[in-house]
Design an enzyme around this catalytic site. Structure first.
Site, PDB file in Angstrom:
ATOM      1  N   ASP A 302      15.245  17.756 -24.084  1.00 22.59           N
ATOM      2  CA  ASP A 302      13.799  17.794 -23.935  1.00 22.59           C
ATOM      3  C   ASP A 302      13.453  17.166 -22.584  1.00 22.59           C
ATOM      4  O   ASP A 302      14.254  16.426 -22.011  1.00 22.59           O
ATOM      5  CB  ASP A 302      13.155  17.018 -25.086  1.00 22.59           C
ATOM      6  CG  ASP A 302      11.659  16.863 -24.905  1.00 22.59           C
ATOM      7  OD1 ASP A 302      10.992  17.886 -24.665  1.00 22.59           O
ATOM      8  OD2 ASP A 302      11.163  15.729 -24.985  1.00 22.59           O
ATOM      9  N   ASP A 501      13.049  13.306 -28.197  1.00 19.24           N
ATOM     10  CA  ASP A 501      12.412  12.086 -28.681  1.00 19.24           C
ATOM     11  C   ASP A 501      11.118  12.331 -29.441  1.00 19.24           C
ATOM     12  O   ASP A 501      10.567  11.396 -30.025  1.00 19.24           O
ATOM     13  CB  ASP A 501      12.106  11.154 -27.499  1.00 19.24           C
ATOM     14  CG  ASP A 501      10.908  11.635 -26.689  1.00 19.24           C
ATOM     15  OD1 ASP A 501      10.857  12.843 -26.379  1.00 19.24           O
ATOM     16  OD2 ASP A 501      10.033  10.820 -26.377  1.00 19.24           O
ATOM     17  N   ASP A 505      10.611  18.039 -30.991  1.00 18.71           N
ATOM     18  CA  ASP A 505      12.060  18.215 -30.850  1.00 18.71           C
ATOM     19  C   ASP A 505      12.792  18.214 -32.185  1.00 18.71           C
ATOM     20  O   ASP A 505      13.964  18.593 -32.240  1.00 18.71           O
ATOM     21  CB  ASP A 505      12.645  17.090 -29.985  1.00 18.71           C
ATOM     22  CG  ASP A 505      11.963  16.981 -28.640  1.00 18.71           C
ATOM     23  OD1 ASP A 505      11.674  18.037 -28.054  1.00 18.71           O
ATOM     24  OD2 ASP A 505      11.699  15.852 -28.190  1.00 18.71           O
TER      25      ASP A 505
END
Length: 755
Positions: A302, A501, A505
């Site tokens: 990410d 995080d 995600d």
């Protein structure tokens, strides 16, 4: 089995060993035998259940080992095997319960109540009662309960949980708002378009559950070896009995085939790896995860909060010329004290770091998501977006120049107006984590084949971050579902790991072979879906635990291979009658001690790489690559010195030719160096990250090259003097960086050539 059974089984097995050692011989045998038989009964029940599902694993070998040990009157050995099995069962049960509990926390984050308008009054209702068409009030700081659209005015939303974007966004009347985002501005009215069960956040929860359920279970290392060992052991024992007619030979084969290298050595190495990771602040939830991590060759990341810091930082204050940057910062930060906005807080923090004294603002008026204005030290100050600040203000040519530079650099900023004239801009960014470039270099050095960044951001902004970080591919503008699809596609090409995080995600983390969550700030949806959790806010722990996982798995395989190889040799001697059961049991215990001691090496780190020389022919090829680019570097230097002194038409022509050659020759060469050459060179150098400085200049070359490409695409024919001056400034920077970078590389190649 009920939750209390596994702890009870471990307690019985744990007490049996010391109690037997202290008791008389006959009583000791009874105690150890009882403990072993209890474990054998549990194993037998579970083996029967697994056989009904057509599954076979190391448990069957363990049962044979316990029964064989009891048959040859090795009750203590059987009791120790029972103890190891009981401990493993408890650990496996605990990790499963933890995973279920953390998944429920994701569901618990969902909103439970909503404020609905009814007969010109507000009522609080359970979110399940919201129907499409209902008008809801979403207050400051509340999570939007259902999908819908803004009715009047605009909404300022923190969408980081779904898109990963750090800065709040504005949604105007009629625009769609998704559940799960947070209202970061004034209260607004929302017309529900879907019930809660069909809204975005509920879909994310469902995707996490589906992804976890669809992910193929990772077959344990010991189970894979067991599939070959079981028929071999039984076949050899039966053959020895049939040929000799002596049942003791068959019994001796079973005794020396006791799979303690499988039952003990492999788990010891794997648990040692988990323990080492925990000491580095990384929680690996089970041994299967560590094994899967060791095999991962494709990493997905990410962007916001993972590769970047995830918060707004002031980069600089640029002045249009009338007021110095420090004065602009003091005025803007003084006004910003009255706002809780992320950008305002970043401005105030930067002023404090520079030791500026801030006065108290007065008559402050804020338009959420746009900006604020008020009186500061006798001046009228406005701070915010260009459209907000420019209302009734004078826009100087210097400000237009700053705006053009911001567009080329894809920079975000808030403008500052003083007494009706825009004086400058505060530039903000969500910067790369300091450890991000090192992390990706270390992963590439460790043999990771491909690294991909997944983000919901726009492509141009994402490309800038991706180039600076050093990923191989950038996938931008993705929804959570599209992230899952990208990870699923990657799994077809090899074992994958996903690092993230945020809530957005979580589905991708659950779908990957290994999900790695950054959770230093507390429990999040990502940590609930992931199987590896970083408890410290350091991305560079990932290459560490990757190397730990690989070393632990390598030692586990080595221990199992050597141990079972010695056991197979002993089985042959036993089948030939050269190794009686008692001697075989003692020999097997010696093998067990050997492989367990070897497995314990996983508790320590591996050796560090020392500097070694390169082959002279390799060094010469590197030098030739530099020599081939020398004419291009000379052209960069010359044009950087005289661009603005040339006639406009000639300057434009030479500039376009140079920019084209930079894109076709220089940047591909530097990208090849960063992605392929530097990981190889690092293995010849001492130190943890010996090429950090050179990689840093690579990132600067990529940044300047990308910015020059964008400016060249917008170049007029003939170009204006102002545009040529801006490009010349960048060419001077590029020339300086290239001169330093190539000199450093030449020195490095000379150092590696030990002729």
């Amino acid at each position: 089995m009920p939750a209390w059974f596994n702890p009870l089984l471990l307690l019985v097995a744990l007490l049996a060993v010391p109690v037997g050692l202290l008791a008389p011989e006959r009583a000791a045998r009874w105690v150890w035998t009882a403990s072993a038989l209890l474990a054998a009964a549990v194993l037998l029940a579970e083996i029967l259940v697994r056989l009904l599902r057509r599954e076979v694993g190391v448990d069957l070998i363990a049962l044979l080992a316990i029964l064989a040990a009891l048959a040859v009157d090795e009750a203590l050995v059987a009791a120790i095997i029972a103890l190891m099995l009981a401990g493993g069962r408890l650990l496996e049960s605990w990790t499963e319960q933890r995973a279920e509990r953390e998944l429920h926390r994701l569901v618990d984050r969902a909103p439970r109540q909503a404020w609905r308008y009814r007969d010109d009054a507000l009522e609080q209702i359970p979110v399940e009662q919201v129907a499409p068409g209902d008008t809801l009030l979403v207050r400051l700081g509340e999570v939007v309960p259902v999908d819908g659209e803004v009715l009047l005015g605009e909404a300022v939303l923190d969408e980081s949980a779904l898109t990963g974007e750090a800065l709040p966004v504005r949604r105007h009347a009629g625009e769609t708002v998704r559940s799960g985002v947070v209202n970061a501005g004034a209260p607004f009215d929302l017309r529900a378009s879907r019930p809660a069960q069909q809204s975005t956040y509920a879909g994310i929860v469902a995707m996490v559950e589906a992804a976890r359920g669809s992910r193929a279970p990772f077959v344990r290392l010991a189970d894979r070896y067991a599939l070959a060992l079981i028929p071999l052991t039984l076949g050899l024992a039966g053959l020895a009995w049939w040929l000799s007619g002596d049942v003791l030979r068959a019994l001796a084969v079973l005794v020396v085939a006791t799979p303690c290298p499988l039952i003990l050595a492999a788990p010891v190495a794997i648990i040692a790896g988990i323990s080492r990771s925990a000491r580095r602040g990384v929680l690996i939830k089970d041994g299967a995860t560590l094994e899967a991590l060791a095999l991962a060759r494709r990493f997905f990341f990410d962007k916001t909060g993972t590769l970047t810091a995830g918060n707004v930082t002031l980069d600089a204050v640029e002045s249009a010329g009338r007021l110095p940057p420090a004065r602009l910062l003091a005025l803007g930060a003084a006004l910003a004290q009255a706002s809780p906005h992320l950008v305002s807080r970043a401005l105030v923090r930067a002023a404090a770091e520079q030791g500026l004294s801030l006065v108290t603002p007065r008559a402050v008026h804020e338009v959420p998501g746009a900006g604020l204005s008020g009186q500061v030290d006798g001046h009228h100050i406005a701070f915010g977006s260009f459209d907000y600040v420019a209302q009734g203000a004078v826009v100087s040519p210097g400000i237009e120049t700053l705006r053009r530079r911001m567009a080329y650099e894809l920079a975000a900023g808030s403008f500052i107006a003083v007494d009706g004239q825009i004086e400058g801009v505060a530039l903000f960014s969500d910067r790369l984590r300091l450890e991000t470039p090192y992390t990706l270099r270390a992963l590439r050095r460790a043999g990771v084949e491909r690294m991909v960044m997944l983000t919901g951001d726009q492509r141009e902004a994402a490309e800038v971050i991706g180039r600076a970080a050093g990923v191989d591919e950038v996938c931008a503008g993705l929804t959570p579902l599209q992230k899952v699809e990208a990870v699923a596609q990657g799994r077809h090409q090899g074992h994958t790991a996903m690092v993230g995080d945020g809530i957005n995600d979580a589905p991708a983390l659950a779908a990957a072979d290994v999900g790695i969550a950054l959770a230093a700030g507390g429990g999040t949806a990502s940590s609930e879906a992931a199987s590896v959790v970083l408890l410290v806010d350091r991305l560079d722990r990932i290459p560490e635990i990757l190397l730990i996982a690989r070393r632990s798995r390598r030692i586990a395989v080595q221990s199992v291979t050597v141990g079972m190889g010695l056991s197979l040799l002993a089985m042959l001697f036993a089948a030939l009658g050269m190794l009686p059961p008692l001697a075989g049991a003692l020999l097997q215990e010696g093998i067990d001690v050997l492989v367990i001691l070897n497995a314990l090496r996983a508790l320590r780190g591996g050796r560090r790489i020392a500097a070694t020389a390169l082959d002279s022919e390799q060094v010469e090829r590197l030098r030739q690559g530099h020599a081939a680019l020398a004419p291009l570097l000379i052209r960069v230097h010359r044009l950087a010195q005289r661009l603005t002194s040339l006639p406009a038409a000639q300057a434009g022509r030479e500039l376009r030719e140079l920019l084209g050659d930079l894109q076709e020759q220089l940047l591909p060469h530097e990208r090849e160096d960063e992605d392929a050459l530097f990981p190889r060179l690092a293995n010849h150098l001492a130190g943890e990250d010996p090429l950090a400085a050179l990689s840093h200049t690579h990132r600067e070359i990529f940044r300047l090259g990308h910015q020059l490409e964008r400016m060249g695409a917008d170049l007029e024919d003939p170009p204006s003097a102002e545009a040529l001056a801006d490009i010349q400034r960048l060419l001077v920077q590029l020339d300086t960086v290239l001169d330093l970078h190539f000199a450093d590389e030449d020195e490095l190649y000379h150092h590696l050539d030990r002729r």
